[in-house]
Design a protein around this motif. Structure first.
Motif, PDB file in Angstrom:
ATOM      1  N   LYS A  43      -6.512  54.802  40.484  1.00 24.13           N
ATOM      2  CA  LYS A  43      -5.771  54.559  39.251  1.00 24.13           C
ATOM      3  C   LYS A  43      -6.272  55.510  38.166  1.00 24.13           C
ATOM      4  CE  LYS A  43      -4.816  49.676  40.165  1.00 24.13           C
ATOM      5  NZ  LYS A  43      -4.932  48.277  39.663  1.00 24.13           N
ATOM      6  N   HIS A  44      -5.342  55.912  37.315  1.00 25.34           N
ATOM      7  CA  HIS A  44      -5.709  56.816  36.222  1.00 25.34           C
ATOM      8  C   HIS A  44      -4.776  56.571  35.050  1.00 25.34           C
ATOM      9  CE1 HIS A  44      -6.494  60.543  33.994  1.00 25.34           C
ATOM     10  NE2 HIS A  44      -7.591  60.664  34.714  1.00 25.34           N
ATOM     11  N   VAL A  45      -5.326  56.675  33.855  1.00 28.42           N
ATOM     12  CA  VAL A  45      -4.517  56.504  32.641  1.00 28.42           C
ATOM     13  C   VAL A  45      -3.487  57.634  32.565  1.00 28.42           C
ATOM     14  CG1 VAL A  45      -4.574  56.458  30.124  1.00 28.42           C
ATOM     15  CG2 VAL A  45      -6.404  55.361  31.439  1.00 28.42           C
ATOM     16  N   ASN A  46      -2.257  57.280  32.248  1.00 27.47           N
ATOM     17  CA  ASN A  46      -1.197  58.284  32.141  1.00 27.47           C
ATOM     18  C   ASN A  46      -1.519  59.286  31.036  1.00 27.47           C
ATOM     19  OD1 ASN A  46       0.454  57.194  34.178  1.00 27.47           O
ATOM     20  ND2 ASN A  46       1.298  55.697  32.759  1.00 27.47           N
ATOM     21  N   ASP A  47      -1.297  60.563  31.348  1.00 29.28           N
ATOM     22  CA  ASP A  47      -1.607  61.614  30.377  1.00 29.28           C
ATOM     23  C   ASP A  47      -0.414  62.532  30.111  1.00 29.28           C
ATOM     24  OD1 ASP A  47      -1.510  62.857  32.830  1.00 29.28           O
ATOM     25  OD2 ASP A  47      -3.322  64.058  32.541  1.00 29.28           O
ATOM     26  N   GLN A  48       0.779  62.100  30.531  1.00 28.61           N
ATOM     27  CA  GLN A  48       1.980  62.903  30.284  1.00 28.61           C
ATOM     28  C   GLN A  48       3.161  61.984  29.982  1.00 28.61           C
ATOM     29  OE1 GLN A  48       3.251  66.593  32.638  1.00 28.61           O
ATOM     30  NE2 GLN A  48       4.663  65.074  33.476  1.00 28.61           N
ATOM     31  N   ALA A  49       4.030  62.442  29.110  1.00 24.96           N
ATOM     32  CA  ALA A  49       5.231  61.682  28.761  1.00 24.96           C
ATOM     33  C   ALA A  49       6.449  62.583  28.874  1.00 24.96           C
ATOM     34  CB  ALA A  49       5.130  61.127  27.339  1.00 24.96           C
ATOM     35  N   THR A 129       8.830  67.252  27.627  1.00 26.70           N
ATOM     36  CA  THR A 129       7.670  66.922  28.460  1.00 26.70           C
ATOM     37  C   THR A 129       6.414  67.347  27.716  1.00 26.70           C
ATOM     38  OG1 THR A 129       8.961  67.301  30.477  1.00 26.70           O
ATOM     39  CG2 THR A 129       6.568  67.252  30.705  1.00 26.70           C
ATOM     40  N   THR A 130       5.504  66.397  27.503  1.00 27.34           N
ATOM     41  CA  THR A 130       4.316  66.699  26.706  1.00 27.34           C
ATOM     42  C   THR A 130       3.098  65.938  27.208  1.00 27.34           C
ATOM     43  OG1 THR A 130       3.373  66.662  24.476  1.00 27.34           O
ATOM     44  CG2 THR A 130       4.864  64.873  25.063  1.00 27.34           C
ATOM     45  N   THR A 131       1.931  66.544  27.008  1.00 27.24           N
ATOM     46  CA  THR A 131       0.657  65.863  27.268  1.00 27.24           C
ATOM     47  C   THR A 131      -0.044  65.524  25.956  1.00 27.24           C
ATOM     48  OG1 THR A 131      -0.421  68.035  27.489  1.00 27.24           O
ATOM     49  CG2 THR A 131       0.323  66.971  29.521  1.00 27.24           C
ATOM     50  N   SER A 132       0.586  65.829  24.850  1.00 29.84           N
ATOM     51  CA  SER A 132       0.022  65.508  23.530  1.00 29.84           C
ATOM     52  C   SER A 132       0.464  64.094  23.148  1.00 29.84           C
ATOM     53  CB  SER A 132       0.488  66.527  22.481  1.00 29.84           C
ATOM     54  OG  SER A 132       0.123  67.838  22.852  1.00 29.84           O
ATOM     55  N   LEU A 133      -0.089  63.101  23.830  1.00 27.89           N
ATOM     56  CA  LEU A 133       0.355  61.724  23.612  1.00 27.89           C
ATOM     57  C   LEU A 133      -0.034  61.212  22.230  1.00 27.89           C
ATOM     58  CD1 LEU A 133      -0.303  60.059  27.098  1.00 27.89           C
ATOM     59  CD2 LEU A 133       1.637  61.415  26.290  1.00 27.89           C
ATOM     60  N   ASP A 134      -1.077  61.771  21.640  1.00 28.51           N
ATOM     61  CA  ASP A 134      -1.457  61.349  20.299  1.00 28.51           C
ATOM     62  C   ASP A 134      -0.419  61.757  19.260  1.00 28.51           C
ATOM     63  OD1 ASP A 134      -2.137  63.991  20.920  1.00 28.51           O
ATOM     64  OD2 ASP A 134      -3.608  64.103  19.297  1.00 28.51           O
ATOM     65  N   SER A 150      16.768  58.153  24.037  1.00 29.93           N
ATOM     66  CA  SER A 150      17.516  57.399  25.047  1.00 29.93           C
ATOM     67  C   SER A 150      16.704  57.126  26.297  1.00 29.93           C
ATOM     68  CB  SER A 150      18.790  58.168  25.426  1.00 29.93           C
ATOM     69  OG  SER A 150      18.469  59.390  26.066  1.00 29.93           O
ATOM     70  N   GLY A 151      15.487  57.647  26.392  1.00 29.58           N
ATOM     71  CA  GLY A 151      14.668  57.371  27.571  1.00 29.58           C
ATOM     72  C   GLY A 151      13.252  57.865  27.369  1.00 29.58           C
ATOM     73  N   LEU A 152      12.279  57.143  27.947  1.00 29.72           N
ATOM     74  CA  LEU A 152      10.882  57.541  27.838  1.00 29.72           C
ATOM     75  C   LEU A 152      10.143  57.092  29.091  1.00 29.72           C
ATOM     76  CD1 LEU A 152       8.593  58.756  26.113  1.00 29.72           C
ATOM     77  CD2 LEU A 152       8.204  56.458  25.193  1.00 29.72           C
ATOM     78  N   HIS A 153       9.421  58.023  29.714  1.00 29.78           N
ATOM     79  CA  HIS A 153       8.677  57.714  30.930  1.00 29.78           C
ATOM     80  C   HIS A 153       7.286  58.320  30.849  1.00 29.78           C
ATOM     81  CE1 HIS A 153       7.452  57.313  35.065  1.00 29.78           C
ATOM     82  NE2 HIS A 153       7.350  58.634  35.183  1.00 29.78           N
ATOM     83  N   PHE A 154       6.263  57.494  31.121  1.00 32.98           N
ATOM     84  CA  PHE A 154       4.884  57.968  31.151  1.00 32.98           C
ATOM     85  C   PHE A 154       4.442  58.165  32.593  1.00 32.98           C
ATOM     86  CE2 PHE A 154       5.037  55.826  27.019  1.00 32.98           C
ATOM     87  CZ  PHE A 154       4.431  56.777  26.213  1.00 32.98           C
ATOM     88  N   GLY A 155       3.609  59.179  32.806  1.00 31.72           N
ATOM     89  CA  GLY A 155       3.107  59.443  34.146  1.00 31.72           C
ATOM     90  C   GLY A 155       1.890  60.355  34.083  1.00 31.72           C
ATOM     91  N   LEU A 156       1.579  60.950  35.222  1.00 32.77           N
ATOM     92  CA  LEU A 156       0.435  61.844  35.316  1.00 32.77           C
ATOM     93  C   LEU A 156       0.902  63.289  35.349  1.00 32.77           C
ATOM     94  CD1 LEU A 156      -1.683  59.968  38.013  1.00 32.77           C
ATOM     95  CD2 LEU A 156      -1.928  59.861  35.526  1.00 32.77           C
ATOM     96  N   SER A 157       0.156  64.145  34.688  1.00 34.91           N
ATOM     97  CA  SER A 157       0.463  65.571  34.721  1.00 34.91           C
ATOM     98  C   SER A 157       0.153  66.124  36.108  1.00 34.91           C
ATOM     99  CB  SER A 157      -0.355  66.307  33.667  1.00 34.91           C
ATOM    100  OG  SER A 157      -1.740  66.225  33.978  1.00 34.91           O
TER     101      SER A 157
END
Length: 254
Positions: A43-49, A129-134, A150-157
């Motif tokens: 398991k890993h914290v999502n770092d991409q959106a 697509t970004t990894t700047s979640l802050d 209209s849509g948002l999905h978090f995942g791993l880079s």
């Protein structure tokens, strides 16, 4: 005396029959090939959106609707680029649809006239697509002055997924060894008597149930912004992703 001899003889016969019918402790396992499925996960914290922004306009004049869409999409692109310069942008899904009046029942014998559009709906989507979640809440709020979310999905880079492969493989192989130990104990054999014949990290052969989880596709919806007023920042929780792996090992006992 004769009775005692008969009883003793009968007891001896019964004991012999019972001893003959008693099952052996275990079946012979020499040369046995055992197929062992194993599973592992990390398991890993999502770092991409991946955010999907949209714009739609409706007008009797198709060119006017398209012009407003083009202008607002350009504004949205400029806003996102300024808010998150490292984001990857992709425009997609440009559409133009006619809007027809509501059908009404006609008197008997009358033929329906050819339908003529009363307006046109024009829209387009922007994938960010970004990894700047802050920065994501601020970026989305800024873009929502012109576009809609209209849509948002978090995942791993891809980089993080690649780094986790070593951990996945190690966890899965550890599970295989644990299962082989358990199977050897159940069979009354020593682990040293087992020889690992084959390891299939693809989990093929239909021995192991498919456990891969596909990421849900973002929901698409069409909406229209009333104006370009300031929008409060939304709240997002990236969550975490579980990466799974399966393998099949074939173990032969000496």
């Amino acid at each position: 005396m004769t009775v005692m001899k008969n009883l003793a003889a009968a007891a001896a016969v019964s004991f012999a029959l019972a001893a003959h019918a008693a099952p052996t402790d275990t079946l012979p396992t020499s040369g046995t090939l055992v197929v062992v499925p194993a599973f592992g996960e990390v398991k890993h914290v999502n770092d991409q959106a991946v955010a999907t922004l949209a714009i739609e306009e409706q007008d009797k004049d198709k060119a006017a609707a398209a012009s407003r869409v083009n202008q607002k999409m350009k504004q949205g692109l400029d806003i996102v680029r300024a808010a998150d310069p490292q984001a990857k942008l992709k425009t997609q899904g440009y559409y133009t649809y006619p809007v027809y009046p509501e059908d009404r029942p006609l008197p008997n014998g009358q033929m329906p006239k050819q339908r003529v559009p009363t307006a046109w709906r024009v829209g387009q989507y922007l994938e960010v697509t970004t990894t700047s979640l802050d920065k994501l809440p601020k970026t989305v709020a800024a873009a929502q002055k012109v576009l809609t979310l209209s849509g948002l999905h978090f995942g791993l880079s891809p980089e993080t997924t690649k780094k986790l492969d070593d951990e996945r493989i190690a966890a899965t192989y550890k599970n295989l060894n644990e299962r082989i130990n358990s199977i050897a104990n159940a069979m009354g054999r020593k682990v040293g008597d087992a020889v690992l014949d084959t390891v299939d990290f693809e989990g093929s052969g239909n021995y192991a149930q498919e456990r891969a989880q596909a990421a849900p596709a973002p929901m698409m919806m069409r909406a229209k912004m009333a104006d370009s007023a300031d929008v409060s920042e939304p709240s997002f929780e990236p969550g975490e992703t579980t990466l799974q792996m399966q393998l099949v090992g074939k173990v032969r006992f000496k």
